[in-house]
Structure formats: C-alpha cells, structure tokens
Design an enzyme around this catalytic site. Structure first.
Site, PDB file in Angstrom:
ATOM      1  N   GLU A 275       0.827  -1.205   0.000  1.00  0.00           N
ATOM      2  CA  GLU A 275       0.000   0.000   0.000  1.00  0.00           C
ATOM      3  C   GLU A 275       0.864   1.259   0.000  1.00  0.00           C
ATOM      4  O   GLU A 275       2.082   1.193   0.199  1.00  0.00           O
ATOM      5  CB  GLU A 275      -0.921   0.003   1.213  1.00  0.00           C
ATOM      6  CG  GLU A 275      -0.157  -0.031   2.538  1.00  0.00           C
ATOM      7  CD  GLU A 275      -0.912   0.643   3.661  1.00  0.00           C
ATOM      8  OE1 GLU A 275      -1.251   1.833   3.514  1.00  0.00           O
ATOM      9  OE2 GLU A 275      -1.145  -0.020   4.686  1.00  0.00           O
TER      10      GLU A 275
ATOM     11  N   LYS B 254      -3.634  -1.933  14.206  1.00  0.00           N
ATOM     12  CA  LYS B 254      -2.788  -0.994  14.948  1.00  0.00           C
ATOM     13  C   LYS B 254      -3.257  -0.890  16.393  1.00  0.00           C
ATOM     14  O   LYS B 254      -4.454  -0.804  16.665  1.00  0.00           O
ATOM     15  CB  LYS B 254      -2.811   0.365  14.245  1.00  0.00           C
ATOM     16  CG  LYS B 254      -1.947   0.337  12.975  1.00  0.00           C
ATOM     17  CD  LYS B 254      -1.834   1.683  12.315  1.00  0.00           C
ATOM     18  CE  LYS B 254      -3.046   2.024  11.507  1.00  0.00           C
ATOM     19  NZ  LYS B 254      -3.162   1.314  10.239  1.00  0.00           N
TER      20      LYS B 254
HETATM   21  N1  PSU Z   1       0.060   0.175   8.481  1.00  0.00           N
HETATM   22  C1  PSU Z   1       1.018   0.962   9.041  1.00  0.00           C
HETATM   23  N2  PSU Z   1       0.829   2.307   8.996  1.00  0.00           N
HETATM   24  C2  PSU Z   1      -0.281   2.890   8.399  1.00  0.00           C
HETATM   25  C3  PSU Z   1      -1.277   2.052   7.806  1.00  0.00           C
HETATM   26  C4  PSU Z   1      -1.056   0.692   7.878  1.00  0.00           C
HETATM   27  O1  PSU Z   1       2.014   0.455   9.588  1.00  0.00           O
HETATM   28  O2  PSU Z   1      -0.411   4.125   8.387  1.00  0.00           O
HETATM   29  C5  PSU Z   1      -2.515   2.686   7.156  1.00  0.00           C
HETATM   30  C6  PSU Z   1      -3.244   1.720   6.213  1.00  0.00           C
HETATM   31  O3  PSU Z   1      -3.343   2.341   4.949  1.00  0.00           O
HETATM   32  C7  PSU Z   1      -4.618   1.543   6.827  1.00  0.00           C
HETATM   33  C8  PSU Z   1      -4.820   2.888   7.458  1.00  0.00           C
HETATM   34  O4  PSU Z   1      -5.616   1.218   5.873  1.00  0.00           O
HETATM   35  O5  PSU Z   1      -3.546   3.099   8.082  1.00  0.00           O
HETATM   36  C9  PSU Z   1      -5.993   2.905   8.419  1.00  0.00           C
HETATM   37  O6  PSU Z   1      -6.571   4.160   8.406  1.00  0.00           O
HETATM   38  P1  PSU Z   1      -7.998   4.402   9.117  1.00  0.00           P
HETATM   39  O7  PSU Z   1      -7.770   4.045  10.557  1.00  0.00           O
HETATM   40  O8  PSU Z   1      -8.284   5.865   8.905  1.00  0.00           O
HETATM   41  O9  PSU Z   1      -8.979   3.513   8.425  1.00  0.00           O
END
Ligand code: PSU
Ligand code: MN
Length: 301
Positions: free
Chosen positions: A24, A158
């Site tokens: 990604e 996360k």
């Molecule tokens: N993994 C990481 N760092 C990130 C992400 C994933 O180590 O920043 C990103 C991915 O693109 C994931 C996003 O889809 O964080 C999640 O964002 P949100 O919580 O706004 O859905």
C-alpha cells in the site's frame, strides 16, 4: 476502461505468471515521516525481491492507477504534500478526476484484485477506534476484508485501536483471522496480546491453501494474517499503554476526527517514543513482506 499502469517489473512478472505481492501507499504518505517513509518502502520492496517475488506498490498518480511504482515515482509520492488518503469510498472519484492519492488497506485490496494479485503486505490494518460507540469510527478496511479475495499480511490491527472490538467485528463479517506461529493475536508494535487467535497457521503453504479453498467454495472475501513483530524489535504493550492513552487524549482534546485520526496518533506516538515506534513499525512491515512473498510463491505454485 480503468487507466491502469504496471511498473516494468510487475508487467514482466504478470506475463511470466510469477508471484507478486501488493504493497500500500498510505503507510508511505500518512504513516511514516520523510525520509524514513521512502527508505522503508524501498527496503520492503527489496525484501520481497529477495524472497523471490515481485513487489507492486499501489497508488493513484495523476489519475492513473499504478500497480508497481518506478523508483522515481516512489520518491515523488514520498515527498508529495496533501496527498489524498483513498479508501473504497473515494478511489474511483480520485481516478476519474485525474488526481493523486495514496491507497489504504481497503483501496489497495481493490486495486490488487483488479490486477489479479492475491497477496498484500502492510503494517497494521485499520479497525474499530477507541470510543467508536460515540464516534462510529470503524475503518473500511474491515468491510473490505469481508468482500475482496486478497490475503492481507499485517502485524494485526494498529494498537491505537480497540483491539477486542476490532476482532469481534472481523468475526461477525466472516473474516478469517490467522495468527502465525502463536496462539494469540499480535498487537502491532508488540508481539502478543491477550486475545486468543481464532485460527493459527505455521506455514505459508497452509495460508495459501486456506485462501484457495475459500475461493473454490465461493466464500467471498480475504484473510487477515496476523504476523507477530520479531521479539527483538517489539515494544512491550505495558510500555506503550500510557503513551497510547496520552496520544488518544490529545486527539480528543484537539477534536481530531475521520481520516486524520490514525495519522495523528501514529505521529504523536513517534514523538512520545523518541522514534522507537517507527523503528518497530519498519521491522514489522519488513517481516510481513517476507512472509507475504512466501505466501505468494505458494499460491503461484
Ligand atoms: N500500516 C502501518 N501504517 C499505516 C497504515 C497501515 O504500519 O499508516 C494505514 C493503512 O493504509 C490503513 C490505514 O488502511 O492506516 C488505516 O486508516 P484508518 O484508521 O483511517 O482507516
Ligand atoms: Mn476512520
């Protein structure tokens, strides 16, 4: 017609029918600071090549859906300002308008599937945020796993999220959550949590076979592979807990909402740990890339 552009090495791997791993780009534009973002993206691509597969970093640039970025494109994206953070809701609008955006887990899965790529490596997926009972903030990544047939290798969700609720939602959505080599789900920067893994697998071949069986049975959706960060690189959950609480309290006090929440929290945790969180994040993404290469090779066999 979808304006898709393949990098030279991805085009070659497609015609040869060899293993490809999607990556990604939101982690590059919104997840890590420059220049570590670009350095990490390169290292991760190299890990996949060393593992015998071809990396395909996915992003939208000037209305083109890129499946694999040439080195200069990766550099440009890593330094670009005000890049959109694309999910299922807005990737098509971005392409149609000729704009530039980085793909989250959800959008990368959509693009990978369009390009017939079955495996994708990232750091950690989005999920149910703390306080979601009030904010309703639940990442679109979860719904995407339920409908798009791509195996996503992550170090869990996360750890800024409400992890028990995130895994409850995944269960409700019918997403297989598979822990690699252990019986509990990892917690991103930490190798373990107290959440029992619904499924455990110890080899890439088992993971590949499970996804292929879902496809054969007509069960839609992907799989979430939760791969623990290597022990020597982890930050223990107890060390992180007060830091995560502080970052969450600050986000609340500053009314940070919607797409800004995750980048804000990752940025604050980076500052509050003097950069240790970024070191761990880099180690876990690389570890996920190596496993994803093995899975992609098993699927291509
Ligand atoms: N993994 C990481 N760092 C990130 C992400 C994933 O180590 O920043 C990103 C991915 O693109 C994931 C996003 O889809 O964080 C999640 O964002 P949100 O919580 O706004 O859905
Ligand atoms: Mn959100």
């Amino acid at each position: 017609m979808i304006p898709m552009t393949y990098s030279a090495e991805v085009a070659q791997a497609r015609s040869a029918g060899t293993a490809i791993v999607a990556l990604e780009s939101t982690i590059i534009t919104h997840g890590m600071p420059f220049p570590q973002n670009v350095e990490t993206a390169r290292l991760v691509e190299d890990d996949i090549r060393e593992g015998g597969a071809t990396p395909a970093t996915i992003a939208v640039m000037n209305g083109q859906l890129h499946i694999g970025l040439e080195p200069a494109e990766l550099d440009a994206l890593g330094q670009a300002q005000d890049v959109a953070k694309l999910s299922r809701a807005d990737i098509a609008a971005c392409i149609a308008a000729g704009k530039t955006g980085a793909t989250t887990v959800a959008a990368t899965m959509i693009a990978a599937h369009l390009a017939d790529i079955h495996v994708f490596a990232t750091g950690g997926i989005g999920g149910v945020h703390q306080g979601a009972d009030q904010s309703f903030d639940i990442s679109a990544d979860l719904q995407e796993l339920a409908q798009t047939p791509v195996t996503v290798v992550a170090a869990g969700a996360k750890a800024i999220l409400d992890l028990p609720k995130t895994f409850e939602v995944l269960e409700t959505l019918g997403v297989p959550v598979i822990a690699v080599g252990q019986d509990v789900i990892p917690a991103f920067w930490s190798a373990t949590s107290d959440i029992t893994a619904p499924l455990r697998m110890d080899t890439a071949a088992q993971i590949a076979a499970a996804q292929q069986m879902r496809g054969a049975m007509g069960i839609k959706g992907g799989q979430l592979i939760t791969n623990p960060i290597p022990k020597e690189a982890e930050i223990p959950a107890a060390t992180l807990a007060p830091i995560i609480s502080q970052a969450l309290a600050e986000a609340d006090a500053q009314s940070i909402s919607a797409k800004a929440v995750t980048p804000f929290l990752l940025g604050r945790i980076f500052e509050l740990t003097d950069g240790q969180s970024l070191k761990a994040n880099i180690a876990l993404v690389r570890n996920n890339a190596r496993l994803a290469a093995q899975i992609a090779i098993a699927m291509a066999a």
